[in-house]
Design an enzyme around this catalytic site. Structure first.
Site, PDB file in Angstrom:
ATOM      1  N   ASP A   4     -10.914  -1.721  23.246  1.00 55.17           N
ATOM      2  CA  ASP A   4      -9.880  -2.022  24.227  1.00 55.17           C
ATOM      3  C   ASP A   4     -10.497  -2.187  25.616  1.00 55.17           C
ATOM      4  O   ASP A   4     -11.437  -1.476  25.979  1.00 55.17           O
ATOM      5  CB  ASP A   4      -8.860  -0.878  24.250  1.00 55.17           C
ATOM      6  CG  ASP A   4      -7.722  -1.125  25.201  1.00 55.17           C
ATOM      7  OD1 ASP A   4      -6.870  -1.968  24.894  1.00 55.17           O
ATOM      8  OD2 ASP A   4      -7.679  -0.468  26.260  1.00 55.17           O
ATOM      9  N   GLU A  39     -26.543   0.465  11.515  1.00 57.16           N
ATOM     10  CA  GLU A  39     -26.897   1.548  10.600  1.00 57.16           C
ATOM     11  C   GLU A  39     -25.879   1.675   9.460  1.00 57.16           C
ATOM     12  O   GLU A  39     -26.147   2.371   8.474  1.00 57.16           O
ATOM     13  CB  GLU A  39     -26.980   2.879  11.351  1.00 57.16           C
ATOM     14  CG  GLU A  39     -28.055   2.929  12.431  1.00 57.16           C
ATOM     15  CD  GLU A  39     -28.033   4.257  13.170  1.00 57.16           C
ATOM     16  OE1 GLU A  39     -27.575   5.267  12.584  1.00 57.16           O
ATOM     17  OE2 GLU A  39     -28.466   4.285  14.341  1.00 57.16           O
TER      18      GLU A  39
END
Length: 562
Positions: free
Chosen positions: A216, A276
């Site tokens: 956001d 990852e």
């Protein structure tokens, strides 16, 4: 409630689709307060979302984006987070969220959660410590500044919600920055410890199985350390989602309080974390009216930043036209290189596009079907907002029922965001549209009940089923999901383009965006209309004639099959 079977096109995806599932994905946004209440308190919750996931999957979307459900005083309805790792009790528990993820994954849906990193609630423990003194361990975790010699704020920066962006704190005897509500202090992203803490919260949710994040107010993460005054904006730049006279925020060029170059370095850190977790993705919101496409390109290019961004360009009052659509898509592609975008027509912050663009038209239903076809045919990913597939209009909310502080501040000239946040309507006959057995937090709009899911599902001509048809078509055509786009022909009312994959022209799409019959010259290319998707047009001797709001799909001579 009966729902159509879950589309099979998403199942059995290969490894590339698993890691790049986001490229061309269709994402369904859920505003949790208004989707489904499971306990009768009038507020939607996580268990309610889980209950309705079969419906979401039946649409044929790829993912669900859930607006904030974290611990919050709810002064901005969850976008003021008091604890990034805790679920607010009104929405349920961590176990409820884990059950939601499990059910979504069982149905083949990815889960994207909203993350608000630019600011927190003033009730967050970090801010409580930061405001306690000027020398505590978190003293520099927020943006603090001394007053001018006369005691006024450090500069002229304005809040999006009106008034100064600075709030005086009597304990530190300093001002703190808040780009939104005064109860939403801005984090100081120039402090590496703040970035580390934010990345730790992202890892917390990745470890619990989320598939991605929607960031956001992404372009608000950094401010200029110099705290320079923003210059005034020329009158022609003061237009936006609300009228210019309502909000003075648009009277400035926001050069120093947002859109800072330091954002890119943080995004690279964020992407390294996501890498990852194979398949994890990110989508950023760019709240900027002047150079949104350039920022989207800057934030997504190179493969080491965000996976994609979306802006407010198609969330404005200005209706889309062929020239505007073409100009925006081509400009993004020109400046983004290998970047990727996500298009949307509605969300929880703006008037629903059924009211913005279709109100007053002779045939609003045909217009909305055309818009759905357009949105789901462009190059890029797509965000659909809950109820968009039903054609829900902006609800009219009486002042005494208003909840949004933005609307309360600027009433009556601007009524805020409550009109697009009213409850989802599941049944046209059940009390409150089957959203809740209690009093809903916002009233259910009576005009929405005839558009309920239960009514539209039994009508093959309904807008809901048009969305399902187009989503299924998109899933069957990889050139629409991931291919290139090239615009063809020139017409004032018709948008025509080819969607290509691996350099081959595979599909021709033509859309009459006007309410009158229109013709466009497509040249000598051989086109074979796709049955079921050609009723809107007639192709003869290189010219295509389209009925009002008609859409036409065809294979080119060297294109692939269904």
């Amino acid at each position: 409630m009966n729902v159509m079977s879950i589309p099979q096109a998403r199942r059995g995806a290969d490894a590339d689709r698993e890691t790049e599932w986001w490229r061309g994905a269709v994402i369904y946004q859920i505003y949790p307060r208004s989707f489904q209440d499971s306990n009768g308190d009038g507020i939607g919750d996580l268990a309610g979302i889980t209950r309705r996931l079969t419906y979401v999957a039946s649409l044929g979307v790829d993912a669900v984006w859930i607006s904030p459900f974290f611990k919050s005083p709810m002064l901005d309805f969850g976008y003021d987070i008091a604890d990034y790792r805790a679920i607010d009790p009104m929405f349920g528990t961590l176990a409820d969220f884990e059950a939601l993820i499990a059910e979504a994954h069982r149905l083949g849906l990815k889960i994207i959660i909203d993350q608000v990193y630019s600011h927190t609630s003033d009730r967050h423990a970090w801010f409580t410590e930061s405001r306690s003194s000027r020398d505590n361990p978190k003293a520099d975790w927020y943006v603090w500044a001394d007053p001018k010699p006369d005691g006024t704020p450090p500069n002229n920066w304005l809040s999006v919600f009106g008034g100064s962006a600075w709030r005086w704190d009597s304990t530190r005897c300093q001002y703190y920055l808040h780009n939104f509500l005064s109860s939403q202090p801005d984090l100081n992203f120039h402090n590496p410890a703040v970035q580390d803490a934010i990345l730790d919260t992202a890892r917390f949710w990745l470890d619990r199985g989320v598939d991605g994040f929607r960031l956001d107010a992404l372009n608000f993460l950094f401010h200029s350390r110099g705290l320079e005054d923003n210059p005034p904006a020329p009158p022609d730049e003061r237009l936006g989602a609300d009228t210019p006279a309502v909000n003075p925020y648009r009277y400035q060029r926001h050069l120093y309080d947002k859109n800072r170059p330091e954002v890119v370095a943080f995004l690279k850190r964020f992407r390294r974390l996501l890498n990852e977790y194979p398949g994890a993705m990110s989508i950023g919101e760019v709240g900027e009216s002047r150079r949104s496409l350039e920022l989207m390109a800057e934030y997504t290019c190179g493969g080491d930043r965000l996976h994609m961004c979306y802006s407010f360009d198609f969330l404005s009052l200005e209706p889309p036209t062929p020239a505007r659509i073409r100009g925006m898509v081509e400009r993004f592609d020109e400046c983004a290189g290998d970047g990727w975008t996500c298009w949307s027509f509605s969300n929880h912050d703006v008037m629903r596009h059924a009211s913005r663009w279709a109100a007053g038209l002779p045939d609003p239903g045909a217009y909305l079907r055309m818009l759905a076809t357009l949105l789901l045919s462009l190059r890029g990913s797509v965000c659909l907002y809950q109820g968009e597939e039903l054609g829900l209009t902006e609800a009219s909310i009486d002042f005494e029922d208003l909840q949004d502080p933005y609307g309360i501040q600027f009433w009556p000239a601007f009524k805020g965001r409550d009109g697009c946040r009213t409850p989802m309507v599941w049944s046209g006959e059940a009390p409150n549209g089957a959203f809740s057995e209690g009093k809903p937090w916002l009233p259910v709009a009576p005009e929405h009940l005839p558009l309920a899911v239960s009514i539209q599902e039994s009508d093959p001509t309904a807008l809901l089923n048009h969305y399902r048809t187009m989503l299924a078509f998109r899933a069957r055509h990889p050139e629409v999901v991931k291919g290139d786009i090239r615009f063809i022909g020139e017409s004032g009312r018709v948008l025509a383009f080819e969607r290509r994959l691996a350099g081959r022209a595979m599909l021709v799409v033509a859309i009459n965006m006007g309410g009158e019959q229109a013709t466009i010259a497509l040249g000598t290319r051989a086109c074979e209309a796709i049955p079921g998707f050609d009723a809107g047009g007639r192709f003869e001797q290189g010219e295509l004639t389209l009925r009002p709001y008609g859409c036409w799909f065809a294979r080119t001579e060297d294109g692939g099959g269904e």
